[in-house]
Each structure stands twice: as C-alpha cells, then as structure tokens.
Design a protein around this motif. Structure first.
Motif, PDB file in Angstrom:
ATOM      1  N   LEU A  61      42.423 -48.542 -28.101  1.00 42.68           N
ATOM      2  CA  LEU A  61      42.964 -48.149 -29.406  1.00 42.68           C
ATOM      3  C   LEU A  61      44.341 -48.755 -29.658  1.00 42.68           C
ATOM      4  CD1 LEU A  61      41.882 -44.389 -29.466  1.00 42.68           C
ATOM      5  CD2 LEU A  61      40.881 -46.268 -30.776  1.00 42.68           C
ATOM      6  N   ALA A  62      45.065 -49.069 -28.577  1.00 43.25           N
ATOM      7  CA  ALA A  62      46.393 -49.668 -28.723  1.00 43.25           C
ATOM      8  C   ALA A  62      46.320 -51.035 -29.396  1.00 43.25           C
ATOM      9  CB  ALA A  62      47.063 -49.788 -27.357  1.00 43.25           C
ATOM     10  N   HIS A  63      45.157 -51.700 -29.310  1.00 42.86           N
ATOM     11  CA  HIS A  63      45.007 -52.999 -29.963  1.00 42.86           C
ATOM     12  C   HIS A  63      45.123 -52.879 -31.488  1.00 42.86           C
ATOM     13  CE1 HIS A  63      43.853 -55.029 -26.270  1.00 42.86           C
ATOM     14  NE2 HIS A  63      42.961 -54.094 -26.035  1.00 42.86           N
ATOM     15  N   TRP A  64      44.839 -51.685 -32.016  1.00 39.87           N
ATOM     16  CA  TRP A  64      44.882 -51.476 -33.468  1.00 39.87           C
ATOM     17  C   TRP A  64      46.252 -51.005 -33.944  1.00 39.87           C
ATOM     18  CZ3 TRP A  64      40.725 -52.783 -36.492  1.00 39.87           C
ATOM     19  CH2 TRP A  64      39.522 -53.034 -35.814  1.00 39.87           C
ATOM     20  N   GLU A  65      47.119 -50.621 -33.023  1.00 44.12           N
ATOM     21  CA  GLU A  65      48.442 -50.120 -33.393  1.00 44.12           C
ATOM     22  C   GLU A  65      49.281 -51.173 -34.100  1.00 44.12           C
ATOM     23  OE1 GLU A  65      50.043 -47.374 -33.378  1.00 44.12           O
ATOM     24  OE2 GLU A  65      48.872 -45.991 -32.166  1.00 44.12           O
ATOM     25  N   VAL A  66      48.977 -52.443 -33.834  1.00 45.38           N
ATOM     26  CA  VAL A  66      49.768 -53.529 -34.416  1.00 45.38           C
ATOM     27  C   VAL A  66      49.756 -53.480 -35.943  1.00 45.38           C
ATOM     28  CG1 VAL A  66      47.831 -55.155 -34.432  1.00 45.38           C
ATOM     29  CG2 VAL A  66      50.173 -56.018 -34.329  1.00 45.38           C
ATOM     30  N   LEU A  67      48.701 -52.902 -36.523  1.00 50.08           N
ATOM     31  CA  LEU A  67      48.606 -52.834 -37.984  1.00 50.08           C
ATOM     32  C   LEU A  67      49.691 -51.959 -38.587  1.00 50.08           C
ATOM     33  CD1 LEU A  67      44.722 -52.482 -38.287  1.00 50.08           C
ATOM     34  CD2 LEU A  67      46.090 -54.530 -38.630  1.00 50.08           C
ATOM     35  N   ASN A  68      50.113 -50.951 -37.864  1.00 55.46           N
ATOM     36  CA  ASN A  68      51.120 -50.037 -38.405  1.00 55.46           C
ATOM     37  C   ASN A  68      52.481 -50.701 -38.585  1.00 55.46           C
ATOM     38  OD1 ASN A  68      49.585 -47.632 -38.710  1.00 55.46           O
ATOM     39  ND2 ASN A  68      49.623 -47.338 -36.483  1.00 55.46           N
ATOM     40  N   ALA A  69      52.704 -51.801 -37.876  1.00 53.78           N
ATOM     41  CA  ALA A  69      53.993 -52.485 -37.985  1.00 53.78           C
ATOM     42  C   ALA A  69      54.223 -53.029 -39.392  1.00 53.78           C
ATOM     43  CB  ALA A  69      54.069 -53.623 -36.970  1.00 53.78           C
ATOM     44  N   HIS A  70      53.141 -53.228 -40.146  1.00 56.01           N
ATOM     45  CA  HIS A  70      53.262 -53.785 -41.497  1.00 56.01           C
ATOM     46  C   HIS A  70      53.326 -52.703 -42.578  1.00 56.01           C
ATOM     47  CE1 HIS A  70      52.352 -57.658 -39.686  1.00 56.01           C
ATOM     48  NE2 HIS A  70      51.303 -57.111 -39.114  1.00 56.01           N
ATOM     49  N   LEU A  71      53.221 -51.456 -42.168  1.00 57.80           N
ATOM     50  CA  LEU A  71      53.110 -50.376 -43.151  1.00 57.80           C
ATOM     51  C   LEU A  71      54.394 -49.568 -43.268  1.00 57.80           C
ATOM     52  CD1 LEU A  71      49.483 -49.191 -42.233  1.00 57.80           C
ATOM     53  CD2 LEU A  71      50.214 -50.908 -43.925  1.00 57.80           C
ATOM     54  N   THR A  72      55.512 -50.218 -43.041  1.00 54.84           N
ATOM     55  CA  THR A  72      56.785 -49.522 -43.164  1.00 54.84           C
ATOM     56  C   THR A  72      57.156 -49.378 -44.643  1.00 54.84           C
ATOM     57  OG1 THR A  72      57.933 -51.642 -42.945  1.00 54.84           O
ATOM     58  CG2 THR A  72      57.617 -50.339 -40.943  1.00 54.84           C
ATOM     59  N   SER A  73      57.836 -48.324 -44.951  1.00 56.03           N
ATOM     60  CA  SER A  73      58.202 -48.059 -46.346  1.00 56.03           C
ATOM     61  C   SER A  73      59.373 -48.939 -46.775  1.00 56.03           C
ATOM     62  CB  SER A  73      58.569 -46.583 -46.532  1.00 56.03           C
ATOM     63  OG  SER A  73      59.687 -46.251 -45.721  1.00 56.03           O
ATOM     64  N   VAL A  74      59.506 -49.079 -48.071  1.00 55.36           N
ATOM     65  CA  VAL A  74      60.610 -49.835 -48.662  1.00 55.36           C
ATOM     66  C   VAL A  74      61.498 -48.846 -49.418  1.00 55.36           C
ATOM     67  CG1 VAL A  74      61.275 -51.665 -50.263  1.00 55.36           C
ATOM     68  CG2 VAL A  74      59.173 -51.890 -48.912  1.00 55.36           C
TER      69      VAL A  74
END
Length: 221
Positions: free
Chosen positions: A96-109
């Motif tokens: 599941l850690a392989h999918w964690e990388v996606l969260n790096a792009h979902l930071t708020s502005v």
C-alpha cells in the motif's frame, strides 16, 4: 503433549517455516531486475497472494470446514496463524505504501495564493501554475502507478476486493476533496479538461477493475 505429538508438531512447524522461507526467496527474485520499476510491488503481491492462500487453506474458519472431506487438512494452534498473519499484514503495508506517493500532489493551496487576472474569471499565471503542477503531478503519477499495478493479479475475489478497498483508503478520499475544491476554479485557459481527465469517479472505476494481470498466486519468478 506426548513425545509423538511433540515431534509431529515440531516437524510441521519446520515444514511451514521452510515454505515461508522458500516463498520469501522467490519473492526477492522479483526485485533483482533493476530495470523493472514494479519489482517491489510484484514481490509484495506474491507474498500477499501466497500467505492469504495458506491461511485460507490451512487455517479456515470453522464454518468453512467440510468435516466429510478427507482431503482437507487444517492446522491447530495459534502460532501458524499468527506467523502467517504477521507476514501477510507486513507485505500488505509495504504494498500500500506504493500508492502513498499520490498524496504528495494533493496538498492544499493557500487562499491568499489564488489570485485572478484583472477583470477575468481565470486565475493568474502564477496561481494557475500552482494548480497545474498538482493536477499534472497526480495525473502522471496515477497513470504510471496504475499501469504497473494493473499487471498484477489477485485470484481470490475476497482478497481482490479487500486490496481494492485499501488502496482507495490510501488516497481516494483526499483526492475527492482536492478535486472538488480546485476543479471548480478556472486555472488553465486551453487545457483545463486535460488537467481534469481523472475525475474521482473514473479513478474509483479503474481501481475496481484492477488486479486482472499476469502475476498469479501460483506464479514463480
């Protein structure tokens, strides 16, 4: 327990540990090809498939056991279940850690960073760039990750559904909130649709169809 029972239990324990050791050796073979970026995921999935299979076959729920089936063998004692469960959970966490990388792009502005062009309903070039980078980063990363993991196969339907659900739990809810908040803003003059090509409903649909590839529970590297 008597001596015969003790000897039998020790031998069974020895056999099970040999099986686990063999599986782990085979799983490591997937990681030896440095050019295969999905090697670690393949290794994790190989162990997930096989430990789940062993648990299901040798430590089934009591209501799943057919007492009239003389070909069915089960193991008593908690040690085997605990050992297999620990390995299963460990490999699943790594997978599941392989999918964690996606969260790096979902930071708020920050709202203060979202400025509109004068007398227009489109964000300024600098503000738009902040959202473009995030959406493009997610799109590229999701497409790459999905293509690698969709090559994997999970035979057991219950395990397949379980993994699909846990992958969603890693990032999908966060992505839904991100997409809902920022897709409403016009941040690209010509390519807005391209940046928004993965609405959450499409992502969820793709995840629901995942794990129909070539790496099966019986496969060996």
């Amino acid at each position: 327990p008597n001596l015969v029972q003790y000897s039998t239990d020790s031998y069974v324990r020895f056999l099970i540990m040999r099986i686990l050791s063999s599986l782990q050796t085979k799983a490591q073979n997937y990681t030896k090809n440095q050019e295969d970026e999905s090697g670690e995921a393949k290794s994790n999935m190989f162990m997930i498939n096989n430990t789940y299979y062993l648990l299901k076959q040798l430590v089934p729920n009591q209501d799943e056991v057919d007492a009239t089936d003389v070909e069915t063998y089960t193991l008593d004692g908690d040690w085997f279940k605990e050992k297999l469960t620990a390995v299963f959970k460990s490999e699943k966490t790594k997978y599941l850690a392989h999918w964690e990388v996606l969260n790096a792009h979902l930071t708020s502005v920050e709202n203060s960073s979202l400025e509109y062009q004068k007398n227009k309903n489109i964000l300024s070039l600098e503000s738009g760039r902040l959202l473009k980078e995030r959406f493009k980063g997610f799109n590229d990363e999701f497409q790459s990750t999905y293509e690698k993991h969709n090559l994997l196969s999970v035979i057991d339907p219950n395990l397949c559904e379980q993994l699909q659900g846990e992958v969603k739990n890693v990032f999908l809810r966060r992505y839904e909130n991100f997409f809902d908040k920022y897709s409403k803003l016009r941040f690209s003059k010509k390519k807005q649709d391209e940046y928004l090509k993965y609405p959450p409903s499409k992502v969820e649909s793709m995840l629901n169809d995942m794990y129909g590839g070539n790496l099966t529970v019986e496969d060996e590297p």
